[in-house]
Motif scaffolding. Structure first.
Motif, PDB file in Angstrom:
ATOM      1  N   GLY A   1      21.656 -37.124  26.400  1.00  0.00           N
ATOM      2  CA  GLY A   1      20.187 -37.459  26.423  1.00  0.00           C
ATOM      3  C   GLY A   1      19.305 -36.688  27.269  1.00  0.00           C
ATOM      4  O   GLY A   1      19.836 -35.606  27.796  1.00  0.00           O
ATOM      5  N   ALA A   2      18.057 -37.107  27.378  1.00  0.00           N
ATOM      6  CA  ALA A   2      17.199 -36.392  28.256  1.00  0.00           C
ATOM      7  C   ALA A   2      17.514 -36.252  29.601  1.00  0.00           C
ATOM      8  O   ALA A   2      17.450 -35.171  30.292  1.00  0.00           O
ATOM      9  N   HIS A   3      18.209 -36.984  30.116  1.00  0.00           N
ATOM     10  CA  HIS A   3      18.502 -37.158  31.641  1.00  0.00           C
ATOM     11  C   HIS A   3      19.653 -36.028  31.805  1.00  0.00           C
ATOM     12  O   HIS A   3      19.709 -35.116  32.924  1.00  0.00           O
ATOM     13  N   THR A   4      20.555 -35.964  30.920  1.00  0.00           N
ATOM     14  CA  THR A   4      21.758 -35.184  30.808  1.00  0.00           C
ATOM     15  C   THR A   4      21.023 -33.596  30.836  1.00  0.00           C
ATOM     16  O   THR A   4      21.411 -32.763  31.444  1.00  0.00           O
ATOM     17  N   GLU A   5      20.258 -33.469  29.716  1.00  0.00           N
ATOM     18  CA  GLU A   5      19.458 -32.031  29.566  1.00  0.00           C
ATOM     19  C   GLU A   5      18.730 -31.689  30.968  1.00  0.00           C
ATOM     20  O   GLU A   5      19.183 -30.600  31.468  1.00  0.00           O
ATOM     21  N   ASP A   6      18.249 -32.460  31.685  1.00  0.00           N
ATOM     22  CA  ASP A   6      17.694 -32.365  32.861  1.00  0.00           C
ATOM     23  C   ASP A   6      18.702 -32.045  34.115  1.00  0.00           C
ATOM     24  O   ASP A   6      18.345 -30.979  34.811  1.00  0.00           O
ATOM     25  N   ALA A   7      19.509 -32.587  34.072  1.00  0.00           N
ATOM     26  CA  ALA A   7      20.653 -32.248  34.964  1.00  0.00           C
ATOM     27  C   ALA A   7      21.249 -30.837  34.654  1.00  0.00           C
ATOM     28  O   ALA A   7      21.541 -29.986  35.565  1.00  0.00           O
ATOM     29  N   LEU A   8      21.437 -30.729  33.471  1.00  0.00           N
ATOM     30  CA  LEU A   8      22.084 -29.450  33.224  1.00  0.00           C
ATOM     31  C   LEU A   8      21.011 -28.277  33.686  1.00  0.00           C
ATOM     32  O   LEU A   8      21.519 -27.109  34.102  1.00  0.00           O
ATOM     33  N   ARG A   9      19.894 -28.214  33.233  1.00  0.00           N
ATOM     34  CA  ARG A   9      18.949 -27.111  33.574  1.00  0.00           C
ATOM     35  C   ARG A   9      18.617 -27.066  35.067  1.00  0.00           C
ATOM     36  O   ARG A   9      18.844 -26.013  35.414  1.00  0.00           O
ATOM     37  N   ARG A  10      18.787 -28.179  35.783  1.00  0.00           N
ATOM     38  CA  ARG A  10      18.480 -28.012  37.281  1.00  0.00           C
ATOM     39  C   ARG A  10      19.919 -27.195  37.775  1.00  0.00           C
ATOM     40  O   ARG A  10      19.902 -26.289  38.652  1.00  0.00           O
ATOM     41  N   PHE A  11      21.269 -27.526  37.200  1.00  0.00           N
ATOM     42  CA  PHE A  11      22.344 -27.006  37.372  1.00  0.00           C
ATOM     43  C   PHE A  11      22.213 -25.269  37.108  1.00  0.00           C
ATOM     44  O   PHE A  11      22.626 -24.360  37.893  1.00  0.00           O
ATOM     45  N   GLN A  12      21.615 -25.123  35.976  1.00  0.00           N
ATOM     46  CA  GLN A  12      21.535 -23.689  35.449  1.00  0.00           C
ATOM     47  C   GLN A  12      20.586 -22.812  36.474  1.00  0.00           C
ATOM     48  O   GLN A  12      20.964 -21.715  36.813  1.00  0.00           O
ATOM     49  N   VAL A  13      19.614 -23.415  37.001  1.00  0.00           N
ATOM     50  CA  VAL A  13      18.694 -22.762  37.740  1.00  0.00           C
ATOM     51  C   VAL A  13      19.438 -22.485  39.044  1.00  0.00           C
ATOM     52  O   VAL A  13      19.306 -21.434  39.858  1.00  0.00           O
ATOM     53  N   ASN A  14      20.261 -23.616  39.510  1.00  0.00           N
ATOM     54  CA  ASN A  14      20.833 -23.472  40.835  1.00  0.00           C
ATOM     55  C   ASN A  14      21.972 -22.331  40.800  1.00  0.00           C
ATOM     56  O   ASN A  14      22.283 -21.771  42.066  1.00  0.00           O
ATOM     57  N   MET A  15      22.477 -22.017  39.404  1.00  0.00           N
ATOM     58  CA  MET A  15      23.535 -20.936  39.340  1.00  0.00           C
ATOM     59  C   MET A  15      22.902 -19.572  39.148  1.00  0.00           C
ATOM     60  O   MET A  15      23.688 -18.550  38.474  1.00  0.00           O
ATOM     61  N   GLY A  16      21.540 -19.809  38.774  1.00  0.00           N
ATOM     62  CA  GLY A  16      20.851 -18.343  38.498  1.00  0.00           C
ATOM     63  C   GLY A  16      21.014 -17.964  36.939  1.00  0.00           C
ATOM     64  O   GLY A  16      20.939 -16.908  36.500  1.00  0.00           O
ATOM     65  N   LEU A  17      21.310 -19.002  36.252  1.00  0.00           N
ATOM     66  CA  LEU A  17      21.450 -18.795  34.823  1.00  0.00           C
ATOM     67  C   LEU A  17      20.093 -19.268  33.900  1.00  0.00           C
ATOM     68  O   LEU A  17      19.162 -20.006  34.668  1.00  0.00           O
TER      69      LEU A  17
END
Length: 297
Positions: A112-128
């Motif tokens: 859902g939306a919370h999972t997508e948000d968490a994934l996007r924050r992880f991607q930013v953190n990893m430079g993805l």
């Protein structure tokens, strides 16, 4: 699908058995392509494990649960869509993200939306690229970090969403999204699906989803490619992406005060980085929708 039971045989039965192996209910040497007593016992064990009514037959409900349970993280691309993607692989992703400090609002196996948000924050953190799509690059990054998340506790649930798609924005702004080419129509449809996935009461929808012509007061957002002409309407270029929301806010304000309530948003092309057409369309849909919601707040 057909219901499979004792003494049935064939490729479908072998598929069932392979999935029962994956969920730990059947040993590998139990895969024979024949629905025997051992397979029936494994189906009963799986139903108990999945909190389903106990049965030794595989009907639609048991099959759907078995498919969900037999996905492992990395088996398929995960992203926000309607209906929500769900399964064991989603649960694994949520557990990993939460253990790494990116709370998903709970580990429920539903993307859902919370999972997508968490994934996007992880991607930013990893430079993805922060597109909210768990694909090959994201899974590779997760695997490289396995020492950081394996056997680690989960962080507390997220309380608020950090991205721009606030529920009240989606409910209080009536927008019609459309494209006049196959690629831009796909982007518009994906934006509509994302809005509905975030808030089922969303009034931001694609022209293909409308049952009648848009109301005169409905702001129309035309997704275009560089070569398309749009006449005398506010036209916002996608790049530079960091100022897209601010430029959209100005254009939407101008359009709402005009007779022709329309804005054109120009994509840089049909390819984002080296991604294929579907992934490119999904990336543009995510970033455009978030920028629109931020502009309308």
């Amino acid at each position: 699908m057909d219901t499979f039971a004792l003494n049935d045989s064939g490729a479908a039965v072998e598929d069932i058995q392979q999935r029962l192996v994956l969920v730990g209910c059947l040993p590998q040497d139990g895969v024979s392509g024949v629905f025997d007593a051992e397979t029936a016992a494994a189906v009963r064990a799986f139903c108990k494990q999945a909190s389903l009514p106990e049965t030794d037959q595989v009907d639609n409900k048991v099959w759907a649960a078995l498919v969900d349970a037999s996905f492992s993280m990395g088996d398929r691309t995960l992203y926000l869509r309607m209906p929500y993607l769900h399964g064991h692989d989603v649960r694994e992703l949520q557990q990993v993200l939460s253990a790494l400090g990116f709370g998903c609002g709970g580990v429920d196996g539903i993307f859902g939306a919370h999972t997508e948000d968490a994934l996007r924050r992880f991607q930013v953190n990893m430079g993805l690229p922060d597109d909210g799509i768990a694909g090959a690059y994201t899974f590779a990054a997760i695997r490289r970090l396995h020492h950081s998340w394996e056997d680690k506790d989960l962080v507390p649930d997220a309380k608020e969403l950090g991205f721009a798609r606030a529920a009240d924005v989606l409910e209080s702004n009536a927008l019609c999204l459309y494209g006049t080419q196959p690629f831009t129509r796909s982007v518009a449809a994906r934006m509509s699906n994302l809005a509905l996935a975030t808030n089922p009461s969303s009034k931001i929808t694609s022209a293909d989803s409308l049952l009648m012509a848009p109301d005169e007061d409905m702001l129309r957002v035309h997704v275009v490619l560089p070569e398309e002409r749009t006449g005398k309407v506010p036209r916002v270029t996608y790049q530079p992406e960091e100022s897209l929301a601010l430029r959209l806010r100005t254009a939407c304000h101008a359009a709402r005060n005009a007779t022709n309530k329309q804005v054109a948003v120009q994509l840089p092309g049909q390819v984002w980085e080296d991604a294929g057409e579907g992934r490119s369309a999904q990336h543009f849909a995510i970033t455009l929708l978030d920028a629109l919601c931020s502009a309308l707040q």
